[in-house]
Design an enzyme around this catalytic site. Structure first.
Site, short mmCIF file in Angstrom:
data_model
loop_
_atom_site.label_atom_id
_atom_site.label_comp_id
_atom_site.label_asym_id
_atom_site.label_seq_id
_atom_site.Cartn_x
_atom_site.Cartn_y
_atom_site.Cartn_z
N TYR A 60 0.84 -1.21 0.00
CA TYR A 60 0.00 0.00 0.00
C TYR A 60 0.87 1.26 0.00
O TYR A 60 0.67 2.17 -0.81
CB TYR A 60 -0.92 -0.02 1.23
N LYS A 71 0.95 4.00 -3.07
CA LYS A 71 0.51 5.39 -2.90
C LYS A 71 1.70 6.35 -3.02
O LYS A 71 1.54 7.48 -3.50
CB LYS A 71 -0.21 5.57 -1.57
N1 LIG Z 1 -11.06 4.99 2.64
C1 LIG Z 1 -10.01 5.53 3.26
O1 LIG Z 1 -9.93 5.60 4.49
C2 LIG Z 1 -8.88 6.10 2.44
C3 LIG Z 1 -7.75 6.62 3.10
C4 LIG Z 1 -6.72 7.17 2.32
C5 LIG Z 1 -6.83 7.18 0.94
N2 LIG Z 1 -7.94 6.65 0.35
C6 LIG Z 1 -8.02 6.69 -1.10
O2 LIG Z 1 -9.14 7.46 -1.47
C7 LIG Z 1 -9.68 6.96 -2.70
C8 LIG Z 1 -11.16 6.69 -2.55
O3 LIG Z 1 -11.36 5.81 -1.44
P1 LIG Z 1 -12.83 5.27 -1.13
O4 LIG Z 1 -12.83 4.82 0.26
O5 LIG Z 1 -13.84 6.25 -1.62
O6 LIG Z 1 -12.85 3.99 -2.09
P2 LIG Z 1 -14.11 3.19 -2.69
O7 LIG Z 1 -15.38 3.60 -2.03
O8 LIG Z 1 -13.72 1.74 -2.67
O9 LIG Z 1 -14.15 3.69 -4.20
C9 LIG Z 1 -13.21 3.32 -5.14
C10 LIG Z 1 -13.88 3.31 -6.49
O10 LIG Z 1 -12.91 2.98 -7.49
C11 LIG Z 1 -13.50 2.05 -8.39
N3 LIG Z 1 -12.47 1.22 -9.01
C12 LIG Z 1 -11.64 0.34 -8.41
N4 LIG Z 1 -10.85 -0.24 -9.32
C13 LIG Z 1 -11.20 0.27 -10.54
C14 LIG Z 1 -10.74 0.05 -11.85
N5 LIG Z 1 -9.75 -0.82 -12.13
N6 LIG Z 1 -11.34 0.73 -12.85
C15 LIG Z 1 -12.34 1.61 -12.60
N7 LIG Z 1 -12.81 1.86 -11.36
C16 LIG Z 1 -12.24 1.19 -10.33
C17 LIG Z 1 -14.39 1.23 -7.50
O11 LIG Z 1 -15.34 0.58 -8.32
P3 LIG Z 1 -15.89 -0.90 -7.97
O12 LIG Z 1 -17.05 -0.63 -7.08
O13 LIG Z 1 -16.23 -1.43 -9.30
O14 LIG Z 1 -14.76 -1.64 -7.31
C18 LIG Z 1 -14.99 2.28 -6.59
O15 LIG Z 1 -16.10 2.91 -7.18
C19 LIG Z 1 -8.83 5.75 -3.07
O16 LIG Z 1 -7.79 6.12 -3.93
C20 LIG Z 1 -8.26 5.33 -1.72
O17 LIG Z 1 -7.05 4.59 -1.84
C21 LIG Z 1 -8.95 6.11 1.06
#
Ligand SMILES: NC(=O)c1ccc[n+]([C@@H]2O[C@H](COP(=O)([O-])OP(=O)(O)OC[C@H]3O[C@@H](n4cnc5c(N)ncnc54)[C@H](OP(=O)(O)O)[C@@H]3O)[C@@H](O)[C@H]2O)c1
Length: 238
Positions: free
Chosen positions: A156, A160
């Protein structure tokens, strides 16, 4: 807060927690939006035509890890709106919990693909259009955990970190072309999934998707025209 009337914003991960907040914020600020997810079924449910005027919304199904799919996505967006002013790339995810010597190669490849390969491919695909326009704003989503390696987070953190380094590289390559490239570094986001993983935690310390969306809109606005290659912390109170 911002007026994106007449601008076209391509939002990846629009079916996700952060992507949903970003998509709604751009739409509410007047932009035409290209909303991307792997399938459009979820987009149809999340963005009903009664609330999101179809003239300003384009749904696109694409796998951001697949170059042909990303190329087709950008072609479709250009067919529909004729330009792409903003890329807000929220696609990404998390897998961790084992020391390096116990981490399956599959986990390493999965993280590098989901976080780094996708950011590389979508950047590569939109840049020729932005160069031709001599205008563009790219905002990637990295993570606080990409700043430094910590135990049990090798894949991870590396993936990132790659997004941050990619952002800096793009900024260096494009800063004279009217294109700004920056990324945000969320801490723990207040999502239903994170709440389920950490029952009893103080959720008020986490950062709301809408608060991150505000920062992304700022970076995509002309108010941030002097900001390039930044990795902006958005940690809430954590
Ligand atoms: N959640 C946290 O606490 C956190 C902390 C730090 C950073 N982040 C970062 O913030 C961002 C958003 O996080 P989140 O929690 O909102 O994530 P999330 O709800 O899982 O949303 C990610 C989205 O990306 C889509 N996706 C994944 N792989 C894909 C691909 N190959 N092609 C097209 N779409 C794809 C997913 O679609 P599917 O539904 O089809 O999988 C989902 O709609 C991410 O980059 C994550 O790493 C999150």
């Amino acid at each position: 807060m911002f007026d994106f009337s007449g601008k076209v914003a391509l939002v990846t991960g629009a079916g996700g927690n952060l992507g949903g907040a970003v998509a709604r914020a751009f739409y509410a600020s007047g932009a035409s939006v290209v909303l991307v997810n792997r399938s459009t079924e979820r987009l149809n449910a999340l963005y009903p035509a009664e609330q999101f005027v179809p003239a300003r919304v384009h749904f696109a199904a694409a796998d951001l890890a697949d170059e042909a799919s990303v190329t087709a996505l950008v072609a479709g967006a250009l067919d529909r709106f004729g330009r792409i002013d903003i890329l807000a790339n929220t696609v990404g995810g998390y897998r961790a919990g084992t020391p390096v010597h116990e981490t399956p190669l599959e986990t390493w490849d999965f993280m590098l693909t989901l976080n780094a390969r996708t950011a590389f491919l979508i950047s590569k695909a939109v840049i020729p259009t932005m160069l031709a326009q001599r205008y563009g704003k790219i905002v990637h989503v990295a993570a606080r955990g990409g700043l430094t390696g910590t135990a049990r987070h090798s894949a991870y953190a590396a993936s990132k970190s790659a997004v941050i380094r990619l952002t800096e590289t793009l900024a260096a390559e494009l800063r004279h072309e009217g294109i700004n490239v920056n990324c945000v570094l969320p801490g723990t986001i207040d999502t239903p999934q994170n709440r389920a993983e950490a029952p009893g935690a103080d959720y008020s310390k986490w950062v709301a998707p809408e608060a991150i969306a505000d920062v992304i809109l700022f970076l995509a606005s002309d108010a941030a025209r002097a900001v390039n290659g930044a990795a902006v912390p958005v940690y809430g109170r954590s």
